[in-house]
Write an enzyme that holds these catalytic residues in place. Structure first.
Site, PDB file in Angstrom:
ATOM      1  CG  LEU A 112     -11.461  -0.082   2.161  1.00  0.00           C
ATOM      2  CD1 LEU A 112     -11.146   0.755   0.910  1.00  0.00           C
ATOM      3  CD2 LEU A 112     -12.259   0.718   2.866  1.00  0.00           C
ATOM      4  CB  ALA A 117      -3.611  -7.636   9.264  1.00  0.00           C
ATOM      5  CB  ILE A 144      -0.114  -3.255   8.374  1.00  0.00           C
ATOM      6  CG1 ILE A 144      -0.570  -4.705   9.689  1.00  0.00           C
ATOM      7  CG2 ILE A 144       1.536  -2.951   9.385  1.00  0.00           C
ATOM      8  CD1 ILE A 144       0.353  -5.923   8.871  1.00  0.00           C
ATOM      9  CG  HIS A 164      -4.280   3.394   1.360  1.00  0.00           C
ATOM     10  ND1 HIS A 164      -5.302   2.655   0.421  1.00  0.00           N
ATOM     11  CD2 HIS A 164      -4.499   1.470   1.334  1.00  0.00           C
ATOM     12  CE1 HIS A 164      -6.722   2.387   0.465  1.00  0.00           C
ATOM     13  NE2 HIS A 164      -6.008   1.467   0.936  1.00  0.00           N
ATOM     14  NE  ARG A 166      -1.189  -4.543  19.746  1.00  0.00           N
ATOM     15  CZ  ARG A 166       0.538  -4.213  19.871  1.00  0.00           C
ATOM     16  NH1 ARG A 166       0.908  -4.748  19.579  1.00  0.00           N
ATOM     17  NH2 ARG A 166       0.636  -3.245  20.711  1.00  0.00           N
TER      18      ARG A 166
END
Length: 171
Positions: free
Chosen positions: A59, A82, A84, A90, A129
């Site tokens: 953020l 990242a 997750i 959230h 990734r």
């Protein structure tokens, strides 16, 4: 009919790149950054032309991107992070808001931003990734920096032609 076409340009020599990296999910974000910087170097971007700043989480990425964009010192920016999925809403909030903020900064400042903020279901997907996404972010930043500079020249060429037409009319 033959049409003009711009060929992708992955030459990074002389490009100035700013990177904003989230520290949340740090091992994944460090993997993204390592792969990204390595690929930038492979594309010809020198270390002295790269600035990497870190922020606490995804953020906070848009604000740091905005400050870099305001400086006028960069040809492209890269967002690394990242997000997750956990057990709460959230994940959606952070994913959607960070993505929207990144896009808005790029459009507001007419500056390419490669968005490599991973959004995955679990740690394993993120780790799987991170390397390719980091490399891809470098390629996107270099290609889009070159493309926007080429397209900016189209506008400059039109302005020069208009100036020449105006001078001829006055003569």
């Amino acid at each position: 009919m033959e049409i003009g076409q711009y060929q992708p340009n992955l030459e990074g020599d002389g490009l100035r790149i700013g990177i904003v990296q989230s520290r949340f999910n740090e091992p994944v974000c460090n993997g993204l950054a390592d792969a990204c910087v390595e690929e930038l170097e492979r594309l010809g971007v020198t270390g002295e032309d790269v600035l990497l700043v870190s922020v606490p989480g995804a953020l906070e990425i848009p604000l740091a991107l905005q400050k870099l964009a305001e400086s006028g010192q960069f040809d492209a920016l890269i967002a690394l992070g990242a997000v997750i999925r956990g057990e709460t809403y959230h994940f959606e909030l952070v994913s959607n808001e960070s993505g929207a903020g990144i896009t808005r900064i790029g459009l507001d400042f007419n500056l390419p931003i490669a968005n490599a903020v991973l959004t995955t279901e679990n740690d394993e997907q993120a780790v799987a990734r991170m390397t390719e996404k980091g490399r891809d972010a470098a390629r996107v930043a270099v290609e889009m920096a070159n493309l926007t500079m080429a397209l900016d020249q189209l506008g400059d060429d039109e302005d020069e032609e208009e100036d020449e037409d105006d001078e001829e009319e006055r003569a």
